[in-house]
Motif scaffolding. Sequence first.
Motif, short mmCIF file in Angstrom:
data_model
loop_
_atom_site.label_atom_id
_atom_site.label_comp_id
_atom_site.label_asym_id
_atom_site.label_seq_id
_atom_site.Cartn_x
_atom_site.Cartn_y
_atom_site.Cartn_z
N ILE A 16 39.43 79.95 -2.29
CA ILE A 16 39.86 80.86 -3.14
C ILE A 16 41.69 80.29 -3.37
CG2 ILE A 16 40.48 83.06 -3.72
CD1 ILE A 16 38.12 84.14 -1.84
N LEU A 17 42.33 80.49 -2.27
CA LEU A 17 43.70 80.02 -2.25
C LEU A 17 44.18 79.05 -3.03
CD1 LEU A 17 44.63 81.26 1.30
CD2 LEU A 17 45.06 82.56 -1.03
N LEU A 18 43.33 77.84 -2.76
CA LEU A 18 43.74 76.47 -3.48
C LEU A 18 43.37 76.58 -4.74
CD1 LEU A 18 42.33 73.92 -0.72
CD2 LEU A 18 44.83 74.65 -1.38
N LYS A 19 42.41 77.50 -5.22
CA LYS A 19 42.16 77.50 -6.66
C LYS A 19 43.32 78.02 -7.72
CE LYS A 19 39.26 78.17 -10.34
NZ LYS A 19 38.30 77.16 -10.91
N ASN A 20 44.13 78.47 -7.22
CA ASN A 20 45.47 78.92 -7.70
C ASN A 20 46.51 78.16 -7.61
OD1 ASN A 20 44.07 81.43 -8.73
ND2 ASN A 20 44.35 82.53 -6.76
N ILE A 21 46.42 77.11 -6.79
CA ILE A 21 47.50 76.22 -6.81
C ILE A 21 47.43 74.73 -7.81
CG2 ILE A 21 48.70 74.63 -5.43
CD1 ILE A 21 48.05 76.40 -3.04
N PRO A 22 47.97 74.48 -8.66
CA PRO A 22 47.88 73.50 -9.63
C PRO A 22 47.48 72.35 -9.26
CG PRO A 22 49.77 74.86 -10.42
CD PRO A 22 49.20 75.30 -9.04
N THR A 23 46.55 71.49 -9.89
CA THR A 23 45.80 70.28 -9.35
C THR A 23 47.10 69.37 -9.23
OG1 THR A 23 45.10 69.74 -11.61
CG2 THR A 23 43.59 70.89 -9.99
N GLU A 24 48.01 69.47 -10.18
CA GLU A 24 49.27 68.42 -10.30
C GLU A 24 50.06 68.68 -9.06
OE1 GLU A 24 50.43 71.60 -13.39
OE2 GLU A 24 48.56 70.73 -12.53
N ILE A 25 50.15 69.53 -8.26
CA ILE A 25 50.74 69.68 -7.01
C ILE A 25 50.08 68.65 -5.79
CG2 ILE A 25 51.77 70.99 -5.22
CD1 ILE A 25 51.76 73.18 -7.05
N PRO A 26 50.84 67.49 -5.25
CA PRO A 26 50.25 66.94 -4.38
C PRO A 26 49.82 67.48 -3.02
CG PRO A 26 52.38 65.88 -5.33
CD PRO A 26 52.19 67.19 -5.63
N SER A 27 48.87 66.91 -2.34
CA SER A 27 48.09 67.48 -1.12
C SER A 27 49.27 67.44 -0.20
CB SER A 27 47.03 66.72 -0.80
OG SER A 27 45.98 66.75 -1.68
N ILE A 28 50.23 66.65 -0.23
CA ILE A 28 51.30 66.29 0.88
C ILE A 28 52.13 67.55 0.68
CG2 ILE A 28 52.68 64.93 -0.31
CD1 ILE A 28 52.13 64.49 3.40
N ILE B 169 29.11 82.14 0.50
CA ILE B 169 28.98 83.49 -0.02
C ILE B 169 30.24 83.57 -1.20
CG2 ILE B 169 28.96 85.74 0.55
CD1 ILE B 169 27.63 85.29 3.10
N PHE B 170 31.43 83.25 -0.78
CA PHE B 170 32.39 83.62 -1.78
C PHE B 170 32.31 82.77 -2.97
CE2 PHE B 170 35.54 84.11 2.25
CZ PHE B 170 35.06 85.46 2.22
N SER B 171 31.74 81.51 -2.84
CA SER B 171 31.93 80.69 -3.87
C SER B 171 30.54 81.00 -4.80
CB SER B 171 31.54 79.01 -3.68
OG SER B 171 32.62 78.51 -2.93
N ALA B 172 29.46 81.82 -4.41
CA ALA B 172 28.47 82.12 -5.22
C ALA B 172 28.70 83.66 -5.82
CB ALA B 172 27.13 82.11 -4.41
N LEU C 19 32.02 85.44 -6.08
CA LEU C 19 33.26 85.87 -6.57
C LEU C 19 33.58 85.30 -7.84
CD1 LEU C 19 35.71 85.34 -3.46
CD2 LEU C 19 34.86 87.53 -4.31
N PRO C 20 34.23 85.95 -8.76
CA PRO C 20 34.49 85.50 -10.06
C PRO C 20 34.95 84.06 -10.32
CG PRO C 20 35.33 87.62 -9.79
CD PRO C 20 35.20 87.11 -8.34
N ALA C 21 34.92 83.64 -11.40
CA ALA C 21 35.27 82.05 -11.45
C ALA C 21 36.51 81.82 -11.70
CB ALA C 21 34.58 81.48 -12.81
N ILE C 22 37.33 83.12 -11.91
CA ILE C 22 38.88 82.96 -12.10
C ILE C 22 39.40 82.73 -10.54
CG2 ILE C 22 39.11 85.42 -11.80
CD1 ILE C 22 41.35 85.21 -13.87
N LEU C 23 38.50 83.28 -9.43
CA LEU C 23 39.15 82.84 -8.13
C LEU C 23 38.65 81.90 -7.48
CD1 LEU C 23 38.78 86.73 -6.82
CD2 LEU C 23 40.87 85.44 -7.70
N VAL C 24 37.37 81.24 -7.99
CA VAL C 24 36.78 80.17 -7.05
C VAL C 24 35.89 79.35 -8.01
CG1 VAL C 24 36.29 81.39 -4.99
CG2 VAL C 24 34.54 81.32 -6.60
#
Length: 303
Positions: free
Chosen positions: A22-34, A253-256, A258-263
């Motif tokens: 859930i939390l990683l979903k709201n972090i832009p993909t262009e931000i590097p993992s490091i 359970i969370f992925s199935a 929760l709303p698509a906006i979160l996961v």
Amino acid sequence: MNKAQSNFCLLCVTLCWSTEVILLKNIPTEIPSIAITAMTNFIGCVILIAIFFKKIFQPLAKRQLLRVAGLGVLNMAYNLLMLFGLQYLNVSTGIFTLSMTTVVLPVLLLLKRQKIRVHTWVGVGLILTGILLAVNLHADWSQLPGVGIMLVVCLLRAWYIIKLNEAAKEMEPIQLSAFILGVVAVLSFVIWLFIEPRTVFALPYSTEMLSSIFVYSYFICAFATVINIFAQKQASARTASVIYSLEIVFSTIFSATLPAILVDRITLTPTLIIGCVLVAVGALLSEFDVTGLVSSLKRRRCA
């Protein structure tokens, strides 16, 4: 803390880790993992220092400092590889392949000449069957590089769990937690600085991104890390790994639901459900000797 309490704490830690999707979903993909690793571990370390300053800054022997440094390197290595490997995988495949740690860990313990009971192998076999059933690679061969990376992640993570379990029994949990987070933060920042010299000034900021970073830092890095190490003072590395495998159930359970906006939503298929059930049953059998319990009950009835 007794065994039941430590198991409950490990279950809470597993539930916290399950919210990563859930939390990683709201972090832009262009931000590097490091960058994510550096920021979240730094903030988590600062939170612990602010609350437990006196406990953290106590003298450490050279051997303990080297142990903490090694744990920090292992933690950073498997987390970075995990974030990289998940880019090749869909949500359900990523969740299930990460649980291969539970399968790898008993093998490593066996190599360390530790005795593994029969019911543990039975449980691990069920967990492996559940993982293989749920992960459908035939539909998308492009996931194979990700699976290969995740297998390396599982090996590193299993070794980390074993070494962390050993350290937790000898060191102050809060101090150990803060130093591990600090080592990961410093090493990650150095790598980030090499990749992008502007570091924090190069990131796209938003309210959602900042809130996710801070919530991740508190619940995943600070809170879960401390509770995990407290629990491992009582629990074994095998027990910890088995309970961690239940992350599959929570994350699915969370992925199935929760709303698509979160996961990133996944569809519950029969094989996915059966896979979750097998993992949960395997975790139960690995931890509890059901056959031994049944035999004990029979002997009591006969007596």
